[in-house]
Design a protein around this motif. Structure first.
Motif, PDB file in Angstrom:
ATOM      1  N   LEU A  19       0.900  -1.230   0.025  1.00  0.00           N
ATOM      2  CA  LEU A  19      -0.010  -0.031   0.066  1.00  0.00           C
ATOM      3  C   LEU A  19       0.690   1.555   0.114  1.00  0.00           C
ATOM      4  O   LEU A  19       0.641   2.121  -0.664  1.00  0.00           O
ATOM      5  CB  LEU A  19      -0.975   0.002   1.153  1.00  0.00           C
ATOM      6  CG  LEU A  19      -2.115  -0.977   1.244  1.00  0.00           C
ATOM      7  CD1 LEU A  19      -2.658  -0.884   2.534  1.00  0.00           C
ATOM      8  CD2 LEU A  19      -3.077  -0.590   0.174  1.00  0.00           C
TER       9      LEU A  19
ATOM     10  N   LEU B 297       2.380   1.644  -3.321  1.00  0.00           N
ATOM     11  CA  LEU B 297       1.548   2.390  -4.469  1.00  0.00           C
ATOM     12  C   LEU B 297       1.194   3.676  -4.135  1.00  0.00           C
ATOM     13  O   LEU B 297       0.908   4.572  -5.114  1.00  0.00           O
ATOM     14  CB  LEU B 297       0.181   1.305  -4.276  1.00  0.00           C
ATOM     15  CG  LEU B 297       0.321   0.076  -4.779  1.00  0.00           C
ATOM     16  CD1 LEU B 297      -0.873  -0.913  -4.471  1.00  0.00           C
ATOM     17  CD2 LEU B 297       0.385   0.148  -6.484  1.00  0.00           C
TER      18      LEU B 297
ATOM     19  N   ARG C 123      -3.417   2.244 -11.584  1.00  0.00           N
ATOM     20  CA  ARG C 123      -4.675   1.506 -11.517  1.00  0.00           C
ATOM     21  C   ARG C 123      -4.553   0.167 -12.195  1.00  0.00           C
ATOM     22  O   ARG C 123      -4.951  -0.860 -11.610  1.00  0.00           O
ATOM     23  CB  ARG C 123      -5.989   2.362 -12.104  1.00  0.00           C
ATOM     24  CG  ARG C 123      -6.398   3.345 -11.400  1.00  0.00           C
ATOM     25  CD  ARG C 123      -7.860   3.845 -11.722  1.00  0.00           C
ATOM     26  NE  ARG C 123      -8.342   5.054 -10.873  1.00  0.00           N
ATOM     27  CZ  ARG C 123      -8.177   6.421 -11.106  1.00  0.00           C
ATOM     28  NH1 ARG C 123      -7.769   6.492 -12.141  1.00  0.00           N
ATOM     29  NH2 ARG C 123      -8.639   6.979 -10.411  1.00  0.00           N
TER      30      ARG C 123
ATOM     31  N   MET D  66      -2.751  -1.788  -9.500  1.00  0.00           N
ATOM     32  CA  MET D  66      -3.575  -2.173  -8.291  1.00  0.00           C
ATOM     33  C   MET D  66      -4.493  -3.283  -8.785  1.00  0.00           C
ATOM     34  O   MET D  66      -4.655  -4.235  -7.905  1.00  0.00           O
ATOM     35  CB  MET D  66      -4.611  -0.873  -8.053  1.00  0.00           C
ATOM     36  CG  MET D  66      -3.829   0.062  -7.117  1.00  0.00           C
ATOM     37  SD  MET D  66      -4.638   1.987  -7.291  1.00  0.00           S
ATOM     38  CE  MET D  66      -6.041   1.478  -6.208  1.00  0.00           C
TER      39      MET D  66
ATOM     40  N   ALA E 270      -4.174  -6.458  -6.239  1.00  0.00           N
ATOM     41  CA  ALA E 270      -5.277  -6.637  -5.188  1.00  0.00           C
ATOM     42  C   ALA E 270      -5.931  -7.953  -5.163  1.00  0.00           C
ATOM     43  O   ALA E 270      -7.161  -8.169  -5.815  1.00  0.00           O
ATOM     44  CB  ALA E 270      -6.535  -5.346  -5.413  1.00  0.00           C
TER      45      ALA E 270
ATOM     46  N   GLN F  33      -7.729  -5.027  -0.916  1.00  0.00           N
ATOM     47  CA  GLN F  33      -8.634  -4.017  -1.914  1.00  0.00           C
ATOM     48  C   GLN F  33      -9.319  -3.085  -1.020  1.00  0.00           C
ATOM     49  O   GLN F  33      -9.285  -1.884  -1.415  1.00  0.00           O
ATOM     50  CB  GLN F  33      -9.719  -5.024  -2.258  1.00  0.00           C
ATOM     51  CG  GLN F  33      -9.441  -6.068  -3.417  1.00  0.00           C
ATOM     52  CD  GLN F  33     -10.437  -7.093  -4.041  1.00  0.00           C
ATOM     53  OE1 GLN F  33     -11.461  -6.824  -3.157  1.00  0.00           O
ATOM     54  NE2 GLN F  33      -9.950  -8.017  -4.747  1.00  0.00           N
TER      55      GLN F  33
ATOM     56  N   LEU G  39      -6.766  -0.279  -0.364  1.00  0.00           N
ATOM     57  CA  LEU G  39      -6.479   0.547  -1.288  1.00  0.00           C
ATOM     58  C   LEU G  39      -7.374   1.639  -1.787  1.00  0.00           C
ATOM     59  O   LEU G  39      -6.842   2.628  -2.288  1.00  0.00           O
ATOM     60  CB  LEU G  39      -6.388  -0.289  -2.658  1.00  0.00           C
ATOM     61  CG  LEU G  39      -5.062  -1.401  -2.981  1.00  0.00           C
ATOM     62  CD1 LEU G  39      -5.472  -2.367  -4.248  1.00  0.00           C
ATOM     63  CD2 LEU G  39      -4.065  -0.520  -3.124  1.00  0.00           C
TER      64      LEU G  39
ATOM     65  N   GLU H  91      -6.808   4.913  -4.192  1.00  0.00           N
ATOM     66  CA  GLU H  91      -7.809   5.533  -5.160  1.00  0.00           C
ATOM     67  C   GLU H  91      -8.069   6.862  -5.037  1.00  0.00           C
ATOM     68  O   GLU H  91      -8.085   7.599  -5.783  1.00  0.00           O
ATOM     69  CB  GLU H  91      -9.031   4.753  -4.923  1.00  0.00           C
ATOM     70  CG  GLU H  91      -9.984   4.771  -6.209  1.00  0.00           C
ATOM     71  CD  GLU H  91      -9.753   4.593  -7.470  1.00  0.00           C
ATOM     72  OE1 GLU H  91      -9.674   5.387  -8.359  1.00  0.00           O
ATOM     73  OE2 GLU H  91      -8.897   3.610  -7.777  1.00  0.00           O
TER      74      GLU H  91
END
Length: 657
Positions: free
Chosen positions: A196, A199, A212, A215, A219, A225, A228, A232
């Motif tokens: 995480l 990212l 994305r 991800m 994920a 998920q 994340l 997002e």
């Protein structure tokens, strides 16, 4: 009941147990006590006793075999307590001294593998952290050269490397590090929390679409998920910021995506979210919504950019007085953007029914006009002065506006001002110059009635020496400068100097013209003459610093930067050139560590081009750091082929063999 085995043994006596006990003893071999003697004789090199003890043990234990390590050297048990104490203090100099002392006493001694390995890693960590703290990004990269992003367990070190590559613009290397961190498999896969964080960092360095996609691959669990969601939201922030910054983009972002940011902004404490949404709605021509976001942002903190957004929102809603109040409140902050300030303040001067402007506003508006050389606003201020019967100021500002851009209404205003002042000779010269250009104007001018208005605040006079005289037909130094007629520009300003005191604006432009002509001493003098005026000081300091650097007066240029304020962008530009000149000079004088110090300082400001990286590589080479030199040249060679890089790579590689 059958008697127990123990009871049977008691009834039979010791003779019943002795054969079994003897057999077990015969099978077991010598114990530690008996073997200790064997090792002792071997350690003491008493060969006769060693052989005798061996024969005795063989008689007692027929299957006895002498242990292989009896004849091996006895391992030295070294107390490393002192070394570990220095390790905890990060005292690497003390550790080196202690190791040297011990090896002097015993040349065969060396620290344990455990200590040596941990010491190397601790040194690497300390070096990387120190380089990161001083923003020496090339130093971080060099210190991290042994890290393998695909296997490294101390992930925070790899994150430092990511920051360094991001700051130096090494896009390919940055991508490789992210790939090594994020796409591990099996037991080498990062924990979810570290994925995480990585990212979240990637949102800074890659497009939203790329992040994305990553991800979507990573994920794999519901827990990840869910985690994340903040990433997002960061991507939405990035999308909105990119939309706001791109003047050509008009298609709004999907409202479902923006709605998440709106919800976060409503309940969150992030000032950035409020500002992002304000500019987003303003661009979408929804000023009412934008006004609400900007007001919420300003309620948290006084901020120039959000105040600009609020001003524009109110102006778009035709709330002119409220907008003007914002401009007046932020008049000091907006002075850094004279074009914005000039437009914001013009309300007080462009309409006759407006209240008086105060002294602060008149000064700010005048300075903004001079800073931008804006003919339209100079005309607005000239009419403001004329309609309030300030004819000297009106004449001066009409002359300014005509210098910058000719227009009939400006000629008319200048003619009327000259009439009210009774300057018949100047009026006649002006009419003679423009009669054929604007023939219908003059009859109207001669019958115009004087204005009746008055203002309580005087309009500030511009520097009239910076413009050509009325009716003279000459071209101003500014027009020469814009047309790149630098010699004519210098001649025009010099003529004004001969007639009397010249303005700071004129000296500033004279400095730029001299610089373009490579007359460095004259350029320096002109810029320094403009340093004493607060309006021209920043531009003059910048010009003077560039002039000094052109003349290789590096120390003088640094003193100029330290003494006078400049914008962040200009200071970065000047300091980058200062460090480059120092690196080049140090290399010429074979001061290779000074070269690296200067290059590291420069790399903390701007990305390092290939020619400077070559200088870095050769400095490492001459300092004897062949491994680091090879790493620099190898990295350059991967980016593009260059003969000089190939020579450096070959030299550093040959030396390493």
């Amino acid at each position: 009941m059958k008697p127990s085995l123990f009871l049977t043994a008691l009834l039979l006596g010791s003779s019943a147990l002795s054969p079994l006990a003897f057999a077990e003893e015969a099978k077991s071999g010598p114990g530690e006590v008996e073997l200790a003697a064997l090792y002792y004789y071997a350690e003491q090199k008493q060969q006769d006793r060693l052989e005798a003890e061996t024969n005795r043990l063989r008689l007692k234990y027929p299957d006895f075999v002498v242990p292989a390590d009896v004849y091996a050297p006895v391992a030295q048990q070294v107390d490393e307590t002192a070394l570990w104490a220095l390790y905890e203090k990060n005292d690497f100099t003390g550790i080196a001294a202690e190791i040297g002392r011990r090896q002097t006493e015993n040349p065969q001694w060396s620290p344990s593998e455990d200590f040596s390995g941990k010491l190397a890693r601790r040194q690497q960590r300390v070096e990387m952290m120190a380089a990161t703290a001083r923003k020496d990004w090339m130093g971080v990269i060099e210190a991290a050269k042994t890290l393998d992003p695909s296997t490294e367990t101390e992930v925070d070190l790899v994150w430092m490397l990511l920051d360094a590559y991001a700051e130096t613009g090494a896009k390919d290397a940055l991508t490789n590090v992210y790939r090594g961190l994020l796409f591990r498999e099996g037991d080498k896969r990062l924990p979810d929390a570290q994925i995480l964080t990585t990212l979240q960092k990637s949102t800074r360095d890659f497009s939203s679409d790329d992040v994305r996609k990553a991800m979507g691959v990573l994920a794999t669990s519901p827990l990840l998920q869910a985690g994340l969601q903040p990433v997002e939201l960061d991507l939405t922030r990035k999308d909105v910021a990119d939309f706001n910054a791109d003047e050509k983009r008009q298609t709004p972002i999907a409202e479902g995506e923006v709605a998440k940011l709106r919800a976060a902004a409503e309940k969150g404490d992030r000032l950035e979210d409020l500002s992002l949404l304000g500019w987003y709605d303003l661009k979408l021509k929804a000023p009412e919504s934008a006004e609400r976001w900007f007001k919420a942002a300003l309620a948290k903190r006084r901020d120039e950019e959000n105040a600009k957004g609020l001003y524009l929102s109110l102006a778009a809603e035709n709330k002119q007085e409220e907008a003007y109040a914002i401009a007046e409140d932020y008049i000091v902050e907006f002075s850094d953007d004279p074009e914005f300030l000039m437009n914001a303040l013009s309300l007080r001067f462009s309409k006759p029914d407006q209240p008086d402007a105060d002294v602060k506003t008149v000064t700010a508006y005048s300075n903004a006009i001079l800073a931008t050389s804006d003919a339209d606003h100079a005309e607005i201020l000239a009419w403001y002065a004329y309609n309030s019967s300030q004819f000297e100021a009106a004449k001066a500002w009409f002359e300014k506006s005509l210098d910058w851009e000719s227009a009939p209404v400006r000629v008319k205003g200048l003619a009327l001002s000259l009439l009210r002042l009774g300057a018949k000779k100047d009026y006649a010269a002006l009419e003679d110059e423009y009669r054929d250009v604007y023939p219908e104007m003059w009859a109207e001018i001669k019958v115009a009635k004087p204005p009746k208005g008055r203002r309580s605040v005087a309009v500030e006079m511009p520097d009239t020496t910076a413009s050509s005289s009325a009716g003279g037909g000459g071209t101003s130094y500014l027009a020469h400068f814009k047309a790149k007629r630098y010699s004519a520009c210098v001649k025009d300003v010099s003529a004004q100097e001969a007639r009397g005191k010249v303005s700071a604006d004129a000296m500033l432009i004279k400095g730029w013209c001299y610089l373009e002509l490579s007359r460095l001493a004259d350029a320096r003098n002109a810029f320094e003459a403009a340093l004493n005026n607060s309006r021209t000081q920043q531009d003059a300091a910048y010009g003077a610093a560039l002039t000094l650097l052109r003349g290789r007066l590096t120390d003088d240029a640094e003193a100029m930067v330290a003494t006078y304020p400049m914008s962040e962008k200009r200071e970065r530009e000047v300091r980058a050139e200062i460090y480059w000149q120092r690196a080049r000079s140090a290399f010429d004088h074979k001061q290779y560590q000074n070269v690296l110090d200067a290059l590291n300082a420069r790399a903390s400001l701007v990305a390092e081009p290939a020619d400077l990286s070559q200088l870095r590589g050769w400095s490492y080479y001459h300092l004897g750091n062949r491994g680091q030199a090879k790493a620099v040249f190898a990295r350059l060679n991967m980016q593009f082929y260059d003969p000089a890089t190939a020579v450096g790579l070959s030299a550093s590689t040959v030396t390493l063999r």
